[in-house]
Design an enzyme around this catalytic site. Structure first.
Site, PDB file in Angstrom:
ATOM      1  N   GLU A 192      38.492  42.144  34.679  1.00 18.61           N
ATOM      2  CA  GLU A 192      37.099  42.165  34.236  1.00 18.61           C
ATOM      3  C   GLU A 192      36.556  43.599  34.198  1.00 18.61           C
ATOM      4  O   GLU A 192      35.644  43.904  33.452  1.00 18.61           O
ATOM      5  CB  GLU A 192      36.246  41.286  35.173  1.00 18.61           C
ATOM      6  CG  GLU A 192      35.067  40.648  34.476  1.00 18.61           C
ATOM      7  CD  GLU A 192      34.447  39.503  35.262  1.00 18.61           C
ATOM      8  OE1 GLU A 192      34.741  38.346  34.944  1.00 18.61           O
ATOM      9  OE2 GLU A 192      33.678  39.749  36.199  1.00 18.61           O
ATOM     10  N   HIS A 232      62.265  33.298  41.832  1.00 16.07           N
ATOM     11  CA  HIS A 232      62.908  32.144  41.209  1.00 16.07           C
ATOM     12  C   HIS A 232      62.065  31.611  40.067  1.00 16.07           C
ATOM     13  O   HIS A 232      62.176  30.451  39.687  1.00 16.07           O
ATOM     14  CB  HIS A 232      63.144  31.071  42.272  1.00 16.07           C
ATOM     15  CG  HIS A 232      63.972  31.588  43.420  1.00 16.07           C
ATOM     16  ND1 HIS A 232      65.342  31.532  43.442  1.00 16.07           N
ATOM     17  CD2 HIS A 232      63.599  32.261  44.542  1.00 16.07           C
ATOM     18  CE1 HIS A 232      65.788  32.113  44.550  1.00 16.07           C
ATOM     19  NE2 HIS A 232      64.746  32.572  45.233  1.00 16.07           N
ATOM     20  N   LYS A 280      29.044  32.129  27.696  1.00 15.93           N
ATOM     21  CA  LYS A 280      27.943  31.635  28.541  1.00 15.93           C
ATOM     22  C   LYS A 280      26.788  31.173  27.651  1.00 15.93           C
ATOM     23  O   LYS A 280      26.231  30.095  27.846  1.00 15.93           O
ATOM     24  CB  LYS A 280      27.412  32.761  29.437  1.00 15.93           C
ATOM     25  CG  LYS A 280      28.169  32.951  30.724  1.00 15.93           C
ATOM     26  CD  LYS A 280      27.340  33.859  31.631  1.00 15.93           C
ATOM     27  CE  LYS A 280      28.128  34.319  32.824  1.00 15.93           C
ATOM     28  NZ  LYS A 280      27.393  35.240  33.669  1.00 15.93           N
TER      29      LYS A 280
HETATM   30  O1  PA5 Z   1      32.441  40.190  38.908  1.00 13.15           O
HETATM   31  C1  PA5 Z   1      31.478  39.654  38.391  1.00 13.15           C
HETATM   32  O2  PA5 Z   1      30.423  40.259  38.173  1.00 13.15           O
HETATM   33  C2  PA5 Z   1      31.538  38.200  38.007  1.00 13.15           C
HETATM   34  O3  PA5 Z   1      32.807  37.676  38.182  1.00 13.15           O
HETATM   35  C3  PA5 Z   1      30.545  37.401  38.858  1.00 13.15           C
HETATM   36  O4  PA5 Z   1      30.879  37.542  40.206  1.00 13.15           O
HETATM   37  C4  PA5 Z   1      30.548  35.919  38.452  1.00 13.15           C
HETATM   38  O5  PA5 Z   1      30.294  35.777  37.098  1.00 13.15           O
HETATM   39  C5  PA5 Z   1      29.529  35.154  39.263  1.00 13.15           C
HETATM   40  O6  PA5 Z   1      28.279  35.725  39.100  1.00 13.15           O
HETATM   41  P1  PA5 Z   1      27.094  35.394  40.063  1.00 13.15           P
HETATM   42  O7  PA5 Z   1      27.402  35.929  41.395  1.00 13.15           O
HETATM   43  O8  PA5 Z   1      25.894  36.041  39.446  1.00 13.15           O
HETATM   44  O9  PA5 Z   1      26.953  33.901  40.095  1.00 13.15           O
END
Ligand code: PA5
Length: 465
Positions: free
Chosen positions: A296, A325, A439
């Site tokens: 990410e 394996h 989203k």
């Molecule tokens: O790393 C990130 O920013 C995302 O993976 C968030 O942690 C994830 O989308 C969850 O977001 P939130 O904590 O606002 O619910």
């Protein structure tokens, strides 16, 4: 920190000669050192601007004290603690639980857990999982820690609503409130709003700490502390690693070496797949945490200058010896597009001796008198060497043992390496614009106010039925 307590990085198998795409060691004092200096300055500037709050978490003693107060008091009234959180709001807690509490924590009896609660982390709103979990819980003895920095994530909010309804049916509406603890932003989002309106306790995720960098904030600390993890040691380990990773000299700085060599492997040698392969079941979840962090943070369409980038190595979580394996054949003989990063994780205190039986059978005899830990370690070393002999780049992080102090070091090492890598790719490691579209479409499909229902019929489906 004494040398014997340190996580150490052996990057010899990332260097030429012999390793295809290996870096000429002289470059570590030449162009790569220079490249890193630029990245180091860029990260320093972001830190000075206050963007990298995760680097300060090891020193947030007031936060740690508050977390411990909640965990040691309120947290211990319950037998089951359920974290509702996804992505960066859930993966770190699973990594801590599995690495430090060891296997089968939730299956152990009270004594086996030193009377600390069970810890469930639910990220996916898969009704089969969530429904089954609720069936197993005693509402009167359950605490839901709802973790969402934004306080708006659909998966977590939906789970909260289900959990709240379930709790209100089981105990009365008034008492249900006492079974919730939120971890969220100090000001914005639905969770903060509800906490303020209803007096539900809420811990704060600092504004400048992003989800995937939040494991050392109350996001990861509260679930850890509630199960008896030594959060001070976790933070101390992270702090010591943070100091090491501040160094501007490439060869002095483990996060810099990791980031620089992995970036070079990807961009110069076509090693686009970065495998994290601990030789320990209990670090499987850590590898999944890394997978999200690396993916990410570095998978970006645009550079910081707004140009097309389409950067990002593909991280892959793997576990030795199991994946010897499964995936190893591909790593050894498949496309030369991978770097494998091993993590050793010895556990001498819990090692298991292999009895010497069947001395007449050579395929068993050599194992007798050894331990399972020795076998695992030999397999790790042999696999690293086999990859090297095939010219396949790899590196190893050696840790002296697995405890909170060491895990803190590992979290910080990879988080710091991620922001250095972001600077090397010239992308923003802190944002995730690519996850927004799906989203918005989901919101539209479910009729959220302000979001139009999308037309999903624009593709050209071809069915085989
Ligand atoms: O790393 C990130 O920013 C995302 O993976 C968030 O942690 C994830 O989308 C969850 O977001 P939130 O904590 O606002 O619910």
């Amino acid at each position: 920190m004494t040398d014997s307590a340190r996580a150490r990085l052996d990057y010899g198998n990332l260097l030429a000669p012999g390793v295809e795409g290996g870096v000429d060691p002289a470059r570590l004092e030449g162009d790569l050192a220079e490249r890193f200096r630029t990245a180091h300055a860029a990260v320093g500037a972001r830190r000075a601007a206050g963007d990298l709050g995760f680097l300060d978490l090891p020193y947030a003693t007031e936060t740690a004290a508050r977390v411990k107060e909640v965990a040691d008091g309120f947290g211990q009234w319950f037998e089951d603690v359920v974290v509702l959180g996804i992505g960066g709001s859930g993966l770190g807690s699973v990594a801590v639980r599995d690495a430090l509490l060891g296997p089968f924590w939730n299956e152990r009896d009270d004594e086996g857990r030193d009377h600390f609660p069970r810890l469930h982390v639910v990220d996916n709103p898969d009704p089969a999982t969530f429904g089954r979990l609720l069936e197993r819980l005693d509402a009167a003895r359950t605490l839901f820690n709802v973790v969402s920095k934004s306080g708006a994530t659909a998966e977590t909010m939906a789970q909260y609503l289900v959990a709240r309804g379930w709790m209100e049916e089981a105990v009365d509406a008034d008492r249900a409130r006492g079974h919730f603890l939120f971890t969220t932003d100090a000001e914005v989002g639905a969770l903060r709003q509800i906490a303020e309106a209803e007096g539900i306790p809420a811990l704060t995720v600092p504004q400048n700490v992003g989800g995937r960098f939040s494991v050392l904030s109350p996001v990861g600390l509260l679930p850890a502390a509630v199960c008896g993890v030594d959060v001070d040691a976790l933070l101390a380990g992270a702090g010591e690693m943070e100091e090491r990773c501040r160094a501007p000299e490439l060869k002095q700085n483990p996060a810099a070496v990791l980031a620089t060599l992995l970036h070079a492997a990807d961009t110069e040698a076509g090693c686009h797949v970065h495998v994290l392969m601990p030789y320990a079941d209990r670090l499987r979840s850590f590898a999944l945490w890394f997978q999200q962090l690396w993916a990410e943070s570095l998978g970006k369409a645009k550079t910081l200058d707004g140009e097309e980038a389409y950067t990002g190595p593909t991280p892959l979580a793997s576990v030795g010896a199991s994946d010897q394996h499964s995936l190893l054949q591909l790593f050894m003989e498949g496309p030369r597009d991978k770097v494998v990063l091993f993590v050793s994780s010895p556990d001498p205190e819990r090692d298991v001796a292999i009895p010497g039986r069947h001395p007449e059978i050579p395929s068993l005899a050599y194992l007798g008198g050894r331990t399972l830990g020795e076998l695992l370690d030999a397999e790790r070393r042999a696999t690293a060497e086999a990859l090297r002999r095939e010219g396949r780049p790899n590196a190893t992080i050696l840790v002296p043992r697995m405890d909170a102090h060491v895990l803190g070091q590992l979290f910080m090492l990879f988080e710091f390496a991620t922001v250095y890598a972001g600077a090397l790719y010239n992308v923003d490691a802190l944002d995730q614009p690519g996850v927004e579209l799906s989203k918005r479409l989901t919101y539209g499909l479910l009729g959220r106010e302000g979001y139009e229902a999308p037309d999903l019929g624009e593709g050209d489906p071809r069915w085989i039925v």
